[in-house]
Design a protein around this motif. Structure first.
Motif, PDB file in Angstrom:
ATOM      1  N   PRO A 137     -32.790 -51.113  67.566  1.00  0.00           N
ATOM      2  CA  PRO A 137     -33.930 -50.632  66.759  1.00  0.00           C
ATOM      3  C   PRO A 137     -34.778 -51.753  66.165  1.00  0.00           C
ATOM      4  O   PRO A 137     -35.996 -51.624  66.072  1.00  0.00           O
ATOM      5  CB  PRO A 137     -33.260 -49.807  65.655  1.00  0.00           C
ATOM      6  N   THR A 138     -34.147 -52.838  65.760  1.00  0.00           N
ATOM      7  CA  THR A 138     -34.860 -54.002  65.225  1.00  0.00           C
ATOM      8  C   THR A 138     -34.090 -55.262  65.616  1.00  0.00           C
ATOM      9  O   THR A 138     -32.933 -55.195  66.052  1.00  0.00           O
ATOM     10  CB  THR A 138     -34.974 -53.968  63.681  1.00  0.00           C
ATOM     11  N   SER A 139     -34.731 -56.405  65.442  1.00  0.00           N
ATOM     12  CA  SER A 139     -34.034 -57.670  65.692  1.00  0.00           C
ATOM     13  C   SER A 139     -32.909 -57.881  64.688  1.00  0.00           C
ATOM     14  O   SER A 139     -31.911 -58.549  64.986  1.00  0.00           O
ATOM     15  CB  SER A 139     -35.022 -58.840  65.635  1.00  0.00           C
ATOM     16  N   GLU A 140     -33.045 -57.280  63.501  1.00  0.00           N
ATOM     17  CA  GLU A 140     -31.981 -57.377  62.491  1.00  0.00           C
ATOM     18  C   GLU A 140     -30.737 -56.623  62.945  1.00  0.00           C
ATOM     19  O   GLU A 140     -29.606 -57.105  62.755  1.00  0.00           O
ATOM     20  CB  GLU A 140     -32.465 -56.829  61.153  1.00  0.00           C
ATOM     21  N   LEU A 183     -27.149 -47.682  63.077  1.00  0.00           N
ATOM     22  CA  LEU A 183     -27.523 -47.485  61.674  1.00  0.00           C
ATOM     23  C   LEU A 183     -29.020 -47.199  61.567  1.00  0.00           C
ATOM     24  O   LEU A 183     -29.826 -47.700  62.366  1.00  0.00           O
ATOM     25  CB  LEU A 183     -27.153 -48.720  60.858  1.00  0.00           C
ATOM     26  N   PRO A 184     -29.431 -46.383  60.593  1.00  0.00           N
ATOM     27  CA  PRO A 184     -30.820 -45.906  60.528  1.00  0.00           C
ATOM     28  C   PRO A 184     -31.871 -46.959  60.213  1.00  0.00           C
ATOM     29  O   PRO A 184     -33.039 -46.769  60.556  1.00  0.00           O
ATOM     30  CB  PRO A 184     -30.777 -44.838  59.425  1.00  0.00           C
ATOM     31  N   SER A 185     -31.509 -48.050  59.567  1.00  0.00           N
ATOM     32  CA  SER A 185     -32.526 -49.034  59.200  1.00  0.00           C
ATOM     33  C   SER A 185     -31.967 -50.451  59.253  1.00  0.00           C
ATOM     34  O   SER A 185     -30.746 -50.666  59.275  1.00  0.00           O
ATOM     35  CB  SER A 185     -33.056 -48.750  57.792  1.00  0.00           C
ATOM     36  N   ARG A 209     -32.193 -52.583  56.871  1.00  0.00           N
ATOM     37  CA  ARG A 209     -31.519 -52.820  55.583  1.00  0.00           C
ATOM     38  C   ARG A 209     -30.076 -52.353  55.639  1.00  0.00           C
ATOM     39  O   ARG A 209     -29.166 -53.038  55.144  1.00  0.00           O
ATOM     40  CB  ARG A 209     -32.275 -52.108  54.476  1.00  0.00           C
ATOM     41  N   ASP A 210     -29.832 -51.202  56.264  1.00  0.00           N
ATOM     42  CA  ASP A 210     -28.470 -50.693  56.402  1.00  0.00           C
ATOM     43  C   ASP A 210     -27.610 -51.641  57.239  1.00  0.00           C
ATOM     44  O   ASP A 210     -26.433 -51.879  56.922  1.00  0.00           O
ATOM     45  CB  ASP A 210     -28.486 -49.304  57.040  1.00  0.00           C
ATOM     46  N   ALA A 211     -28.205 -52.180  58.315  1.00  0.00           N
ATOM     47  CA  ALA A 211     -27.464 -53.112  59.165  1.00  0.00           C
ATOM     48  C   ALA A 211     -27.128 -54.390  58.396  1.00  0.00           C
ATOM     49  O   ALA A 211     -26.018 -54.927  58.503  1.00  0.00           O
ATOM     50  CB  ALA A 211     -28.293 -53.451  60.399  1.00  0.00           C
ATOM     51  N   PHE A 212     -28.070 -54.855  57.605  1.00  0.00           N
ATOM     52  CA  PHE A 212     -27.867 -56.053  56.799  1.00  0.00           C
ATOM     53  C   PHE A 212     -26.730 -55.857  55.789  1.00  0.00           C
ATOM     54  O   PHE A 212     -25.838 -56.705  55.649  1.00  0.00           O
ATOM     55  CB  PHE A 212     -29.170 -56.388  56.075  1.00  0.00           C
ATOM     56  N   GLU A 213     -26.738 -54.732  55.097  1.00  0.00           N
ATOM     57  CA  GLU A 213     -25.740 -54.482  54.056  1.00  0.00           C
ATOM     58  C   GLU A 213     -24.365 -54.164  54.641  1.00  0.00           C
ATOM     59  O   GLU A 213     -23.338 -54.516  54.058  1.00  0.00           O
ATOM     60  CB  GLU A 213     -26.210 -53.349  53.151  1.00  0.00           C
TER      61      GLU A 213
END
Length: 253
Positions: free
Chosen positions: A40-43, A63-65, A67-71
């Motif tokens: 979904p994103t590079s993150e 994961l939906p976002s 930020r969720d992947a980061f946390e």
């Protein structure tokens, strides 16, 4: 008195959503394709690579976002699954993610390349490794990698344009040689009729070459320095073209 506009050399600082160049952050919603999978994103991709070969890799991807992947990757219960070589490979993983992101999205690629030689800085006090630490003393590794990607994309774009120009020039030269060979053969009576092989080949080569050079002219790139190696290659192509036309015309006699 001649006035010239000097290039903008001011650093570009990015971080906050809604601010200019937020697209340069890993939280921007631009999916990427890597390893035959859509992230979904590079993150998402970057955080998932911490858990390669474990069920958490796929869990992070879904994961939906960003930020969720980061946390998620900072949860104590998953820290034991962190790959042992992460500190050694994380810069390479990030570079791969950024290269995929900016090469797979044309608008992002153009935005990055148009920054020219300006310094790119992730400006945040929350991160002194990927960002500048807020006071400029951070390592700014994300900005450094973005500039590396920019350099590679700029080079590949230039090579592609020049390559099209050389291809167009080769087609034009090949067409001229084909015409010359065709007319000489006709003058010596070796061709009794205009076949369906020689003439369409000449027309196709000539029109393709002209079209390629016209595109370069429209882009103000019609003045291209052609080096000796290319001229040698062109001669080889011309000789091959002449041999092909002679061979095919002889079969029509």
């Amino acid at each position: 008195m001649v006035c010239r506009l000097l290039p903008d050399t001011r650093p570009i600082r990015f971080y906050e959503r809604g601010q200019p160049y937020f697209e340069f952050t890993n939280f921007a919603e631009y999916p990427i394709q890597l390893h035959g999978i859509t992230w979904p994103t590079s993150e998402h991709y970057f955080q998932a690579q911490k858990f390669v070969g474990t069920p958490y890799e796929e869990q992070v991807r879904n994961l939906p976002s960003a930020r969720d992947a980061f946390e998620f990757s900072r949860r104590p219960e998953v820290s034991q699954w962190l790959r042992s070589d992460w500190e050694k490979v994380k810069l390479d993983v990030m570079y791969k993610a950024l290269l995929a992101k900016f090469s797979q999205h044309g608008t992002l690629r153009d935005m990055l390349v148009k920054t020219g030689n300006r310094q790119l800085i992730e400006h945040t006090s929350r991160d002194s490794y990927w960002g500048d630490g807020g006071d400029g003393h951070g390592q700014n590794n994300l900005g450094q990698l973005l500039m590396k990607v920019r350099s590679e994309l700029s080079s590949s774009k230039s090579d592609n344009v020049v390559g099209k120009g050389i291809s167009g020039a080769t087609n034009i030269f090949s067409a001229f040689v084909s015409v010359k060979t065709f007319l000489l053969a006709a003058a010596h009576g070796r061709i009794r009729r205009i076949g369906a092989v020689c003439w369409p080949r000449v027309v196709h080569a000539f029109t393709t070459g002209v079209a390629s050079w016209w595109l370069l002219y429209r882009r103000n790139l019609n003045k291209i320095n052609i080096n000796f190696e290319w001229r040698h290659d062109c001669v080889l192509r011309m000789n091959m073209q002449r041999h092909t036309v002679n061979s095919r015309c002889k079969t029509m006699m």
